[in-house]
Enzyme design. Structure first.
Site, PDB file in Angstrom:
ATOM      1  N   ASP A   5      28.227  79.936  54.513  1.00  0.00           N
ATOM      2  CA  ASP A   5      27.425  80.267  53.339  1.00  0.00           C
ATOM      3  C   ASP A   5      27.352  79.002  52.493  1.00  0.00           C
ATOM      4  OD1 ASP A   5      26.251  81.698  51.178  1.00  0.00           O
ATOM      5  OD2 ASP A   5      27.337  83.484  51.813  1.00  0.00           O
ATOM      6  N   ASP A  25      22.411  80.293  49.920  1.00  0.00           N
ATOM      7  CA  ASP A  25      22.491  81.184  48.762  1.00  0.00           C
ATOM      8  C   ASP A  25      21.346  80.920  47.773  1.00  0.00           C
ATOM      9  OD1 ASP A  25      24.324  83.121  47.327  1.00  0.00           O
ATOM     10  OD2 ASP A  25      24.243  81.539  45.821  1.00  0.00           O
ATOM     11  N   ASP A  36      26.121  92.453  48.323  1.00  0.00           N
ATOM     12  CA  ASP A  36      25.525  92.511  46.983  1.00  0.00           C
ATOM     13  C   ASP A  36      24.894  93.860  46.669  1.00  0.00           C
ATOM     14  OD1 ASP A  36      26.160  89.889  46.338  1.00  0.00           O
ATOM     15  OD2 ASP A  36      24.305  89.082  47.151  1.00  0.00           O
TER      16      ASP A  36
HETATM   17  C1  NOJ Z   1      23.833  85.565  45.911  1.00  0.00           C
HETATM   18  C2  NOJ Z   1      25.134  85.989  46.500  1.00  0.00           C
HETATM   19  O1  NOJ Z   1      24.896  86.771  47.624  1.00  0.00           O
HETATM   20  C3  NOJ Z   1      25.884  86.717  45.413  1.00  0.00           C
HETATM   21  O2  NOJ Z   1      27.038  87.360  45.899  1.00  0.00           O
HETATM   22  C4  NOJ Z   1      26.209  85.717  44.337  1.00  0.00           C
HETATM   23  O3  NOJ Z   1      26.803  86.392  43.255  1.00  0.00           O
HETATM   24  C5  NOJ Z   1      24.963  84.998  43.832  1.00  0.00           C
HETATM   25  N1  NOJ Z   1      24.085  84.601  44.893  1.00  0.00           N
HETATM   26  C6  NOJ Z   1      25.330  83.757  43.083  1.00  0.00           C
HETATM   27  O4  NOJ Z   1      25.831  82.790  43.955  1.00  0.00           O
END
Ligand code: NOJ
Length: 630
Positions: A182, A284, A414
């Site tokens: 990631d 990301d 998420d």
């Molecule tokens: C997307 C990620 O999947 C999430 O978990 C994170 O909080 C935000 N981007 C910020 O990096």
């Protein structure tokens, strides 16, 4: 070359531009309009300014300015078929996403770790997945569970060591599997060396690696942008009156991609991991990296509509394509590394611009528009109608399916679990889990299974704010309790909390589902849906996934085959996949009631179903994969 759009442009012309089409479709979805509007030749010949009639509120000049500058920022036309369409390992693979903190704890500290993942590699191979995406494991203060990186070149000690990482990578490669990391480079932790130097020495070159700005008169932040995690997207930093931009938590500071030296430093990080042998990256929030110069205020109306004030100033910024292209040339391409972008807000047409092979930006992207019903947000309490999956996927398959590769997923770290959105009481848990699996593994695209999905994992019930861990939930709760009673705030936060998907994997029926022998970092669920008991049950969700994964692996039609969606009742999703002489037919009942089978189904024989026998009518959430007889 495209037009320059003005208020007098016809909706038809705007609709024929990629960003125009995506924006109009999104606006209509949010406003509850839809297909009818788009298909009506009369509305298509109206001027753009007549969008006003659809909206109850007066649209102010700054709304039109924001919309037009977005529309005019993209000069390319909608793409037709790509000129190149090669076979690639990542088109054939099924990915499995691991949230390391919640996967498997090897040292009883209550937090999952790399040795825990290594211990489960045979499980993952036997499941039949080909590649892993691992959420961030770099050194981090863990304000956002690792999405706030302090040092990109080391492993956080809660997850293990660099030696552990090397073992993980070789363990995967030895099994013929791949690993993508990631990569979080829209922002760094405020504890990253660059940011520390930028604060401590305003003359340092690192000052321009971020967005430091003076506040507005009266002590307000430099602009009105809102953070994804509540409150202003700015933190007062160092000397008084100086702020720096943070679109996520107050410890995640946005990097300034307009600085070429900063970009080169990012490419060094990427090359360092590729030199180690990783196979690619999930990037990301990568579509947020280019911000509109001058960081102008966001429009209030767009902000309200999208639930994020300021978003139109950075979700598709003016230099996005250039930066992605440069990053690919400098870092990914020399290694033939794979990239999948996390791209919230990007629609079908702009998605094609980001992933068309000959444009050389990203390989693939995640769209999120199916995660909630139109007009709903993650924090609304409602029951998701599975029929929307048909509407959504039909659109994607028609315009993307056979020519571009998309990522197929429902769950990730998420979002609450898709199973619980559709069936909150869990009445159809197994049937529905299997139906969702059939759709995900037989559509055209690359499936991403999120840990636990293969067991039919569902949401957790959070009864107290102390049970939640996520910075997003905690900030939101704090903000809401200033406006509403605590119980109501908890309900709202609970409806969309990311922690639902972050509760630990269940490996056996022991305490904490065998995830840890220590005190877990978050609530655990031990409801009997663990890998051990499901392995023993031939009808389990787990064994169904295994059969489906094997089927996909052994049949090219399910990977590269052309897809065509059958015209059927709106609650029946039926399509075929065809490649060479091989033909498959997939038939799913998206409702919890019996339905007639489509009259126009081809002549078929059943290969795999979530019901033991085929009856005349389709049963609740029945899903079948069939071979078409020639
Ligand atoms: C997307 C990620 O999947 C999430 O978990 C994170 O909080 C935000 N981007 C910020 O990096």
């Amino acid at each position: 070359m495209m037009h320059t759009f003005t208020l007098k442009s016809r909706i038809r012309d705007v609709y024929s531009s990629p960003i125009g089409r995506d924006v109009i479709e999104k606006l209509l979805l949010q406003l509850g309009g839809g297909e009818k509007f788009i298909k009506n030749p009369l509305t298509m010949s109206l001027k753009l300014s007549s969008l006003q009639t659809l909206v109850k509120k007066p649209l102010t000049p700054d709304f039109w300015e924001a919309l037009l500058s977005l529309l005019n920022s993209e000069k390319s036309a909608c793409l037709e078929k790509p000129t190149v369409s090669e076979r690639k390992w990542w088109k054939e693979s099924v990915f499995y996403q691991i949230y390391p903190r919640s996967f498997c704890d090897s040292n009883a500290d209550g937090i999952g770790d790399i040795p825990g993942i290594i211990a489960k590699l045979d499980y993952l191979r036997d499941l039949g997945v080909d590649a892993l995406w691992i959420c961030p494991i770099y050194d981090s203060p863990q304000d956002d569970n690792g999405y706030d990186i302090r040092d990109y070149f080391s492993i956080d000690s809660v997850f293990g060591s660099m030696e552990d990482f090397d073992l993980l990578l070789s363990g995967l490669h030895d099994r013929g599997m791949r690993l993508i990391m990631d990569l979080v480079v829209n922002h760094t932790s405020d504890e990253h060396e660059w940011f520390r130097q930028a604060v401590n020495d305003p003359e340092s070159k690192y000052r321009d690696y971020y967005f430091f700005r003076k506040g507005k008169e009266g002590g307000a932040p430099p602009n009105n942008w809102i953070s994804f995690f509540s409150g202003p997207a700015w933190k007062e930093t160092g000397d008084s009156g100086s702020w720096s931009l943070c679109l996520f938590s107050k410890k995640q500071m946005d990097l300034n991609w307009d600085n070429p030296e900063m970009r080169q430093d990012v490419y060094k990080i990427i090359r360092w991991w590729l030199d180690k042998g990783v196979d690619g990256f999930r990037l990301d929030v990568i579509n947020l990296i280019s911000k509109t110069p001058g960081l102008p205020d966001g429009n209030e109306f767009i902000g309200e509509l999208m639930g994020m004030r300021g978003i139109e100033r950075y979700f598709y910024g003016p230099n996005l394509h250039d930066y992605l292209h440069e990053m690919r040339e400098e870092a990914f391409e020399p290694y033939d590394a794979f990239t999948v972008g996390e791209t919230p807000g990007i629609g079908i047409e702009s998605g094609k611009l980001l992933t068309a092979p000959d444009r050389r930006e990203l390989d693939m992207m995640f769209s999120f528009d199916h995660l909630e019903m139109p007009g709903k947000t993650r924090f609304d309490e409602y029951v998701y109608d599975a029929a929307f999956l048909k509407t959504y996927y039909t659109r994607w398959m028609r315009s993307y399916g056979n020519d571009y590769q998309t990522a197929l997923f429902y769950d990730n770290h998420d979002n609450p679990r898709m199973l619980s959105k559709i069936d909150p009481q869990g009445k159809f848990r197994d049937k529905l889990a299997k139906m969702l699996a059939v759709i995900q593994l037989t559509l055209r695209g690359t499936p991403f299974i999120y840990q636990g999905q293969e067991l039919g994992a569902v949401n957790m019930s959070f009864n107290n704010i102390d049970e939640l861990r996520d910075v997003e939930s905690l900030n939101m709760y704090r903000e809401l309790t200033s406006k509403m009673p605590e119980a109501e705030a908890l309900r709202k936060v609970g409806s969309g909390a990311r922690d639902h998907a972050r509760i630990p994997m269940q490996w056996d029926s022991s305490k904490h589902g065998g995830f840890t022998t220590g005190q877990p970092w978050i609530k655990t669920l031990a409801d009997g849906n663990d890998t051990e008991s499901q392995s023993e049950d031939k009808d389990s969700v787990l064994n169904f996934y295994k059969r489906l994964l094997q089927l996909r692996k052994n049949n090219e039609a399910l990977v590269y085959g052309e897809i065509s969606v059958l015209k059927t009742h709106e609650l029946i999703f039926a399509y075929s996949r065809e490649s060479g002489g091989e033909k498959y037919y997939i038939e799913c009942n998206l409702s919890d009631r019996q339905r007639e089978r489509p009259a126009n189904r081809p002549d078929v024989e059943l290969v795999l179903s979530n019901y033991p026998t085929e009856s005349e009518k389709m049963m609740a959430y029945e899903a079948g994969v069939y071979r078409i007889r020639n």
